[in-house]
Design a protein around this motif. Structure first.
Motif, short mmCIF file in Angstrom:
data_model
loop_
_atom_site.label_atom_id
_atom_site.label_comp_id
_atom_site.label_asym_id
_atom_site.label_seq_id
_atom_site.Cartn_x
_atom_site.Cartn_y
_atom_site.Cartn_z
N SER A 268 -23.32 18.96 -23.91
CA SER A 268 -23.03 20.38 -24.06
C SER A 268 -24.32 21.16 -23.88
N ALA A 269 -24.21 22.31 -23.24
CA ALA A 269 -25.37 23.16 -23.07
C ALA A 269 -25.90 23.66 -24.41
N ASP A 270 -25.04 23.70 -25.42
CA ASP A 270 -25.46 24.14 -26.75
C ASP A 270 -26.21 23.06 -27.51
N TYR A 271 -26.25 21.84 -26.97
CA TYR A 271 -26.91 20.72 -27.66
C TYR A 271 -27.77 19.94 -26.67
N LYS A 272 -28.70 20.62 -26.06
CA LYS A 272 -29.55 19.98 -25.08
C LYS A 272 -30.41 18.89 -25.73
N GLY A 273 -30.41 17.73 -25.10
CA GLY A 273 -31.26 16.65 -25.57
C GLY A 273 -30.75 15.90 -26.77
N TYR A 274 -29.50 16.16 -27.20
CA TYR A 274 -29.00 15.46 -28.39
C TYR A 274 -28.79 13.97 -28.13
N ASP A 275 -28.56 13.58 -26.89
CA ASP A 275 -28.46 12.14 -26.61
C ASP A 275 -29.78 11.46 -26.95
N GLN A 276 -30.91 12.12 -26.65
CA GLN A 276 -32.21 11.55 -26.95
C GLN A 276 -32.50 11.58 -28.46
N VAL A 277 -32.07 12.66 -29.13
CA VAL A 277 -32.27 12.77 -30.57
C VAL A 277 -31.55 11.63 -31.29
N ILE A 278 -30.28 11.39 -30.93
CA ILE A 278 -29.51 10.34 -31.60
C ILE A 278 -30.03 8.96 -31.22
N ALA A 279 -30.45 8.79 -29.98
CA ALA A 279 -31.04 7.51 -29.58
C ALA A 279 -32.31 7.22 -30.38
N ALA A 280 -33.10 8.26 -30.64
CA ALA A 280 -34.31 8.07 -31.44
C ALA A 280 -33.96 7.72 -32.88
N LEU A 281 -32.93 8.37 -33.42
CA LEU A 281 -32.50 8.05 -34.78
C LEU A 281 -32.01 6.61 -34.89
N ALA A 282 -31.41 6.12 -33.81
CA ALA A 282 -30.91 4.74 -33.81
C ALA A 282 -32.05 3.73 -33.94
N ARG A 283 -33.26 4.13 -33.61
CA ARG A 283 -34.42 3.23 -33.71
C ARG A 283 -35.10 3.30 -35.07
N GLU A 284 -34.64 4.22 -35.92
CA GLU A 284 -35.27 4.37 -37.23
C GLU A 284 -34.88 3.21 -38.15
N THR A 285 -35.81 2.81 -39.00
CA THR A 285 -35.61 1.76 -39.98
C THR A 285 -36.16 2.23 -41.33
N PHE A 286 -35.95 1.43 -42.35
CA PHE A 286 -36.56 1.72 -43.64
C PHE A 286 -38.06 1.87 -43.49
N GLU A 287 -38.69 0.96 -42.76
CA GLU A 287 -40.15 1.00 -42.61
C GLU A 287 -40.61 2.25 -41.88
N THR A 288 -39.93 2.65 -40.82
CA THR A 288 -40.37 3.85 -40.10
C THR A 288 -40.19 5.10 -40.93
N GLN A 289 -39.10 5.16 -41.73
CA GLN A 289 -38.89 6.32 -42.58
C GLN A 289 -39.97 6.43 -43.65
N VAL A 290 -40.34 5.31 -44.24
CA VAL A 290 -41.41 5.31 -45.24
C VAL A 290 -42.74 5.68 -44.59
#
Length: 352
Positions: A268-290
């Motif tokens: 959606s034009a209203d959500y540019k780059g959200y595929d990349q945002v969610i893909a980045a969140l998918a790489r998050e772990t407990f260790e990266t959040q800390v």
């Protein structure tokens, strides 16, 4: 810095019933005034384990208002895209009355494709619905005999009741993810901003954009930046990590699963780059959040160091909203964590 608590259910009936989740949450609300937590906050989401137990944040906040006498009650956030502004304005003013003028109103655009699909609303209308709806709610709370002609909602000569207890209205916040435009627009409008903590340099840039936009628009003061963190405080560092690790990673997975349509072809034009945002969140772990200070997990001394580090990295922020019972953390662990944080961390965090 002010510190409050946020209740964000990210479980479904196979893990815990809504009754059990919210009864636990109300029990934890009973600790808020005792230890000086500044707010109680919850969200609006639908149809999914990620937030779906909270389709209307005002219901829980009305209950929390009867348990607390000092803490602010925060919608974090309501979604104009899925609400009629006439109904939303009246409900917010009623909640402001029930909590004796302690309401802060956070608004968000919504970002989960399945919610738009079930409501039959186009993703490409998201920005327009948000802008129109929030402005109409603002006018209905601030003014009487309001007439508005909008693309989605129109009304004539309406005075919303009840009138808000706080005048001219409760404080407004806007929830933002990672868009520079969102931080700039919110600052220019003079509202507070709600966000999730990013790595220090990126967050510092976004906060700077927000504050500069406020200044250029002529609003007094630097505004209010509220960031959400996961928190588990324990006398033993390794035990804190053991308790928090799996629930935090399940929370992250529930977020990514709920938003997975962004990575499977929806755009959606209203959500540019959200595929990349969610893909980045998918790489998050407990260790990266800390590591990026997005999760405050450990002893009181460790958490105080984490807070001080992140404040330096981002140039300071105003309010921390702590998820204390994320995913399936047992009530006893969440309660012990809130008590220890309240006794050993909160007094120093608020003065430091």
């Amino acid at each position: 810095m002010q510190v409050g608590v946020q209740f964000f259910p990210d479980i479904g009936p196979t893990v815990r019933s809504a009754r059990d989740y919210w009864q636990d949450a109300l029990h934890l609300v009973g600790l808020v005034d005792r230890y000086g937590y500044s707010h109680v906050r919850t969200i609006e989401h639908y149809f999914n384990a990620y937030g779906g137990y909270s389709p209307n944040p005002m219901i829980f906040l009305a209950a929390a208002a009867q348990i607390t006498r000092k803490a602010r009650l925060v919608t974090g956030a309501v979604l104009p895209a899925f609400n009629n502004p006439l109904k939303l304005a009246g409900e917010l003013a009623l909640l402001d009355a029930l909590c004796d003028g302690r309401l802060d109103v956070g608004f968000a655009r919504a970002f989960l494709p399945h919610e738009f699909g079930h409501f039959g609303i186009a993703l490409d209308e998201s920005r327009a619905r948000f802008d129109e709806g929030m402005e109409q709610v603002r006018r209905l709370l601030e003014e009487e005999n309001v007439t508005a002609t909008g693309r989605f909602h129109s009304f004539r000569d309406v005075t919303s009741l009840p009138r808000p207890t706080q005048l001219p209205r409760p404080p407004f916040y806007v929830a933002a993810l990672a868009s520079k435009e969102s931080f700039e627009r919110t600052g220019a409008a003079g509202y507070g901003i709600m966000a999730i903590p990013m790595a220090g340099g990126a967050m510092a840039e976004l906060i700077g954009i927000y504050r500069e936009a406020r200044r250029q628009a002529g609003h007094p003061g630097p505004g209010t930046v509220m960031l959400a963190f996961h928190m588990l405080c324990h006398e033993d560092q390794s035990e804190a990590e053991r308790i928090a690790r799996a629930p935090l990673e399940r929370y992250l997975r529930s977020l990514v699963d709920a938003a997975s349509e962004w990575t499977t072809g929806i755009s959606s034009a209203d959500y540019k780059g959200y595929d990349q945002v969610i893909a980045a969140l998918a790489r998050e772990t407990f260790e990266t959040q800390v590591a990026k200070c997005a999760a405050w997990v450990g002893t009181p001394e460790c958490i105080l160091d984490t807070i001080a580090t992140y404040q330096r990295q981002v140039g300071g922020f105003d309010s921390a909203s702590l998820q204390v019972n994320f995913n399936d953390i047992p009530l006893a662990a969440a309660e012990a964590s809130m008590r220890l944080f309240g006794e050993r961390v909160l007094p120093k965090a608020m003065t430091g």
